[in-house]
Motif scaffolding. Sequence first.
Motif, PDB file in Angstrom:
ATOM      1  N   PRO A  76       0.826  -1.211   0.000  1.00  0.00           N
ATOM      2  CA  PRO A  76       0.000   0.000   0.000  1.00  0.00           C
ATOM      3  C   PRO A  76       0.859   1.259   0.000  1.00  0.00           C
ATOM      4  N   LYS A  77       0.331   2.313  -0.582  1.00  0.00           N
ATOM      5  CA  LYS A  77       1.005   3.599  -0.507  1.00  0.00           C
ATOM      6  C   LYS A  77       0.792   4.189   0.895  1.00  0.00           C
ATOM      7  N   VAL A  78       1.721   5.027   1.303  1.00  0.00           N
ATOM      8  CA  VAL A  78       1.605   5.697   2.597  1.00  0.00           C
ATOM      9  C   VAL A  78       0.579   6.820   2.478  1.00  0.00           C
ATOM     10  N   THR A  79      -0.367   6.846   3.411  1.00  0.00           N
ATOM     11  CA  THR A  79      -1.391   7.886   3.426  1.00  0.00           C
ATOM     12  C   THR A  79      -1.225   8.740   4.670  1.00  0.00           C
ATOM     13  N   LEU A  80      -1.273  10.050   4.477  1.00  0.00           N
ATOM     14  CA  LEU A  80      -1.162  11.001   5.581  1.00  0.00           C
ATOM     15  C   LEU A  80      -2.535  11.562   5.915  1.00  0.00           C
ATOM     16  N   VAL A  81      -2.681  12.027   7.144  1.00  0.00           N
ATOM     17  CA  VAL A  81      -3.888  12.747   7.566  1.00  0.00           C
ATOM     18  C   VAL A  81      -3.461  14.098   8.127  1.00  0.00           C
ATOM     19  N   ALA A  82      -4.089  15.155   7.630  1.00  0.00           N
ATOM     20  CA  ALA A  82      -3.898  16.497   8.187  1.00  0.00           C
ATOM     21  C   ALA A  82      -4.935  16.688   9.283  1.00  0.00           C
ATOM     22  N   ARG A  83      -4.488  16.855  10.506  1.00  0.00           N
ATOM     23  CA  ARG A  83      -5.427  16.971  11.619  1.00  0.00           C
ATOM     24  C   ARG A  83      -6.016  18.383  11.635  1.00  0.00           C
ATOM     25  N   PRO A  84      -7.337  18.481  11.419  1.00  0.00           N
ATOM     26  CA  PRO A  84      -7.958  19.797  11.249  1.00  0.00           C
ATOM     27  C   PRO A  84      -7.712  20.715  12.442  1.00  0.00           C
ATOM     28  N   GLY A  85      -7.466  21.972  12.115  1.00  0.00           N
ATOM     29  CA  GLY A  85      -7.150  22.946  13.147  1.00  0.00           C
ATOM     30  C   GLY A  85      -5.675  22.997  13.481  1.00  0.00           C
TER      31      GLY A  85
ATOM     32  N   PRO B 136      -4.428  14.295  -3.228  1.00  0.00           N
ATOM     33  CA  PRO B 136      -5.589  14.200  -2.333  1.00  0.00           C
ATOM     34  C   PRO B 136      -6.162  12.788  -2.305  1.00  0.00           C
ATOM     35  N   GLY B 137      -6.730  12.409  -1.160  1.00  0.00           N
ATOM     36  CA  GLY B 137      -7.372  11.111  -1.043  1.00  0.00           C
ATOM     37  C   GLY B 137      -8.707  11.078  -1.766  1.00  0.00           C
ATOM     38  N   ARG B 138      -9.276   9.886  -1.853  1.00  0.00           N
ATOM     39  CA  ARG B 138     -10.569   9.706  -2.520  1.00  0.00           C
ATOM     40  C   ARG B 138     -11.736   9.805  -1.553  1.00  0.00           C
ATOM     41  N   LEU B 139     -11.517   9.495  -0.275  1.00  0.00           N
ATOM     42  CA  LEU B 139     -12.618   9.350   0.667  1.00  0.00           C
ATOM     43  C   LEU B 139     -12.599  10.381   1.788  1.00  0.00           C
ATOM     44  N   SER B 140     -11.424  10.852   2.160  1.00  0.00           N
ATOM     45  CA  SER B 140     -11.295  11.787   3.280  1.00  0.00           C
ATOM     46  C   SER B 140     -10.725  13.115   2.782  1.00  0.00           C
ATOM     47  N   PRO B 141     -11.343  14.248   3.153  1.00  0.00           N
ATOM     48  CA  PRO B 141     -10.801  15.548   2.732  1.00  0.00           C
ATOM     49  C   PRO B 141      -9.472  15.881   3.391  1.00  0.00           C
ATOM     50  N   TYR B 142      -9.100  15.118   4.419  1.00  0.00           N
ATOM     51  CA  TYR B 142      -7.865  15.382   5.154  1.00  0.00           C
ATOM     52  C   TYR B 142      -6.704  14.493   4.698  1.00  0.00           C
ATOM     53  N   ALA B 143      -6.941  13.642   3.713  1.00  0.00           N
ATOM     54  CA  ALA B 143      -5.945  12.642   3.304  1.00  0.00           C
ATOM     55  C   ALA B 143      -5.042  13.163   2.199  1.00  0.00           C
ATOM     56  N   ARG B 144      -3.786  12.752   2.256  1.00  0.00           N
ATOM     57  CA  ARG B 144      -2.829  12.948   1.182  1.00  0.00           C
ATOM     58  C   ARG B 144      -2.075  11.634   0.993  1.00  0.00           C
ATOM     59  N   ILE B 145      -1.962  11.191  -0.262  1.00  0.00           N
ATOM     60  CA  ILE B 145      -1.359   9.897  -0.570  1.00  0.00           C
ATOM     61  C   ILE B 145       0.010  10.130  -1.187  1.00  0.00           C
ATOM     62  N   LEU B 146       1.030   9.555  -0.559  1.00  0.00           N
ATOM     63  CA  LEU B 146       2.406   9.776  -0.984  1.00  0.00           C
ATOM     64  C   LEU B 146       2.820   8.791  -2.067  1.00  0.00           C
ATOM     65  N   ASP B 147       3.718   9.232  -2.937  1.00  0.00           N
ATOM     66  CA  ASP B 147       4.309   8.344  -3.929  1.00  0.00           C
ATOM     67  C   ASP B 147       5.538   7.638  -3.379  1.00  0.00           C
TER      68      ASP B 147
ATOM     69  N   GLN C  14      -1.976   7.644   8.425  1.00  0.00           N
ATOM     70  CA  GLN C  14      -3.245   6.972   8.731  1.00  0.00           C
ATOM     71  C   GLN C  14      -3.940   6.571   7.443  1.00  0.00           C
ATOM     72  N   ASP C  15      -4.276   5.303   7.329  1.00  0.00           N
ATOM     73  CA  ASP C  15      -5.004   4.808   6.169  1.00  0.00           C
ATOM     74  C   ASP C  15      -6.307   5.585   5.997  1.00  0.00           C
TER      75      ASP C  15
ATOM     76  N   GLY D 297      -3.928   5.340  18.565  1.00  0.00           N
ATOM     77  CA  GLY D 297      -4.224   6.758  18.716  1.00  0.00           C
ATOM     78  C   GLY D 297      -4.521   7.542  17.465  1.00  0.00           C
ATOM     79  N   GLY D 298      -4.456   6.929  16.300  1.00  0.00           N
ATOM     80  CA  GLY D 298      -4.715   7.675  15.071  1.00  0.00           C
ATOM     81  C   GLY D 298      -6.125   8.208  14.983  1.00  0.00           C
ATOM     82  N   LYS D 299      -7.104   7.359  15.246  1.00  0.00           N
ATOM     83  CA  LYS D 299      -8.500   7.814  15.180  1.00  0.00           C
ATOM     84  C   LYS D 299      -8.799   8.800  16.301  1.00  0.00           C
ATOM     85  N   ALA D 300      -8.216   8.582  17.487  1.00  0.00           N
ATOM     86  CA  ALA D 300      -8.433   9.505  18.604  1.00  0.00           C
ATOM     87  C   ALA D 300      -7.924  10.899  18.253  1.00  0.00           C
TER      88      ALA D 300
END
Length: 418
Positions: free
Chosen positions: A180-189, A200-211, A229-230, A260-263
């Motif tokens: 799988p590719k590494v996926t990042l999450v930008a924590r809002p705020g 940009p990710g396909r499902l989450s507005p906070y996701a970025r998918i790295l090459d 975070q996936d 702790g990712g979802k938290a």
Amino acid sequence: MIDQVRRVAFEALRAVDERDAYVNLLLPALLRERRLSGRDAALATELAHGTLRWRGTYDAIIDHLTSARSIEPAVRDALRLGCHQLLSMRVPDHAAVSTSVELVKSAVGQRATGFANAVLRRVADRSLEEWMELLTTGVDPLAVLSIRTSHPAWIVAALGDALGPDGDLTGLLAADNQPPKVTLVARPGLCEPTELPGEPGRLSPYARILDGGDPSEIPAVREGRAGVQDEGSQLVALRLAEASVDGPDERWLDLCAGPGGKAALLGALAAPRGATLVANEVQPHRADLVRASVANLPNVTVTTEDGRAGPWADGSFDRILVDAPCTGLGALRRRPESRWRRQPEDLAQLVPLQQALLTRALELIRPGGVVAYATCSPHLAETRDVLAAAGVEPESVTQLWPHIHGTDAMFCAVIRRP
């Protein structure tokens, strides 16, 4: 002499067998310790992860050649590593054989080198497809899929049941074997998605998918304002946060918060609403990981209670996430060793725990509040059957798939308490 790249890969395989290590956590530390980077690090990663992914296929070949005789674990790991180079990589036969034999010599001594040399030379006599034709002729369809896709037969059957008769089981099993590719999450705020590299990710507005690249080198990740975070895990947190509630929306609970990712994402989503989050994790070492993840979020409190019997009052939360401990069959592409570590009997322990955690969450949620029950497993015993045992009708159900959505096979059911 054994080159450092193959030695690191072999040590990772041994740690998985001997210490139940997770290769995605262990290998980066080994690479840093041995100062391997660039192409060397990429080669070590492919050797370790690829060998673990295709271990079932290679074991079938090794067992065929050795009449399933007992083989010392270290020798078998070296043989698996040799098989991966011979059958799935562009490594010259002589290099694959000689380096693997040297690993056997370093691990158990001279006595097993002749055996290893003979086995690997016979492996090299056929291509991978020729081996597959030989081993699957006259075999039942379940065993064919098991051998060809390197999944234990019980997992193949369970995934087939979860997909249903119209699902693409072959596609799912193939997706499990794609890194799988590494996926990042930008924590809002804390971080804007545009601050992060990747698409940009396909499902989450906070996701970025790295090459590619090392995410720990990204400033926002190092500072805890973003994380790895996936996208499926991000979607679980979003499903809970976006569900409507009747009445106040002030107290949130993540009942099984480690690592702790979802938290962290929930806490960031709760903050602008003036809501607080209790991130609970029963295992102290995992609770420490949660604390590290939420360090930038003053609205999050970390506790270490048994989620089935914590000190909270019934009806005291507005939103609750139950990200229940599970077999992890939805993350086999990310944790290839899990397919060999898990057994069908694990369900006998996990399912009652999942049922008890969901039951407790339904007690802790107030009328008008919502519970999200999630697993990183599509196994029906851990998803549909747990909901049925609790006697609840979910408001919505989401089942993600690697071959369809490009995520882990996350399951999430949103339940509203009347």
